[in-house]
Motif scaffolding. Structure first.
Motif: not given
Length: 318
Positions: A235-264
């Motif tokens: 975890v300490p050696q990959t801390r920077f990657i973890i923090l950046m990917l966490m931010l990118l995942q939050i931004v991406a999931t806040m813009q979810v559209f395809t799944e609600p549009f197509v499935i439900t």
């Protein structure tokens, strides 16, 4: 006996005072080549800037302007100030959309952060068939999002879907999945996690393989367990990657559209209406581009403030 002396070349003429010696013959050619190289580099740069300006910056600026206008295609726009924002705030689906989006983001972050990291740890420990399992993990990313959503829509079908058929075969109770208001959002989280975690797993795996093996050897010599090695080395050696990917995942999931549009389609009972899906409804169902742009500006502000706070709280001195 006299030895033959080589003929001496005449000395180059000395330029008169006030004049410098002429440059070598290669100087103009080198200058032209350097200039052509710089022009090619700037030509590629200008092409990229033009693409960004036309397809990214201009639509963003235009959306901010339309957010303060009553805009209808084919009619001149009218300035209405903050009327679009007031209308959006009073929409009954506004609160539900933000609540669903935040709930989806939290659940997807818990699953989309832990599952890819654990899978990367497992793949990093494999000794055989590494390439095969990497392809298997990354395969869902190569499937077009709409196709993936349609496959999961059939999978979740409460009648003849594979999920309920499997449960019936195991003599377990079936579920409504995306047709139930209490299970629809969680079902979409599973779809989004499955479809998008392949790239995250490979990034984590690359970070893990960059950790020096001497650190693990020293930890093993000190008697560290597997959990302690993960906690104090990985975890300490990959801390920077973890923090950046966490931010990118939050931004991406806040813009979810395809799944609600197509499935439900936002249902049932608006339980899967997200902010981006509500923007789509304003623009293409209600023909209210001013309201859609107002919602887009609000989403931009929320993501920008969150990103700034996140980067400030997680930044380090190095």
């Amino acid at each position: 006996m006299k030895t033959a002396q080589a003929p001496q070349r005449p000395a180059p003429p000395v330029p008169p005072p006030g004049r410098s010696a002429p440059a070598g013959r290669g100087a103009p050619g080198a200058l032209r080549r350097a200039l052509a190289h710089q022009l090619r580099a700037y030509a590629f740069l200008i092409g990229g800037l033009i693409c960004f300006a036309l397809f990214s910056w201009y639509p963003a600026v235009r959306a901010v302007i339309i957010a303060f206008q009553k805009y209808t295609p084919g009619a001149p726009p009218q300035w209405v100030g903050t009327a679009n924002f007031t209308q959006v705030f009073h929409d009954p689906e506004f609160g539900a959309a933000w609540r669903n989006t935040l709930t989806f983001t939290v659940i997807a972050l818990l699953a989309g952060f832990a599952v890819p990291f654990l899978m990367a740890l497992v793949l990093n420990e494999l000794r055989h068939a590494k390439s095969f399992f990497r392809v298997v993990v990354y395969l869902p990313v190569m499937i077009p999002p709409v196709v993936s959503a349609l496959l999961w829509k059939w999978f979740y079908d409460p009648g003849a879907g594979l999920a309920n058929e499997t449960l019936r075969f195991l003599h377990l109770p079936t579920s409504n999945w995306t047709n139930g208001a209490d299970t629809a959002l969680l079902s979409l989280v599973v779809v989004a996690t499955w479809a998008n975690m392949g790239g995250t797993v490979l990034i984590y795996l690359a970070a893990l393989q960059g950790i020096p093996g001497e650190l693990y050897e020293a930890a093993e010599l000190d008697g560290a367990s597997l959990w302690q090695r993960v906690r104090h080395v990985t975890v300490p050696q990959t801390r920077f990657i973890i923090l950046m990917l966490m931010l990118l995942q939050i931004v991406a999931t806040m813009q979810v559209f395809t799944e609600p549009f197509v499935i439900t389609g936002g249902g049932p009972e608006s339980s899967t209406v997200t902010v981006l899906y509500l923007i789509y409804k304003y623009a293409f169902l209600y023909n209210d581009f001013g309201g859609a742009c107002a919602l887009s500006v609000l989403l931009l502000i929320v993501l920008s403030v969150f990103s700034a706070l996140y980067l400030r709280l997680t930044r380090t001195d190095d």
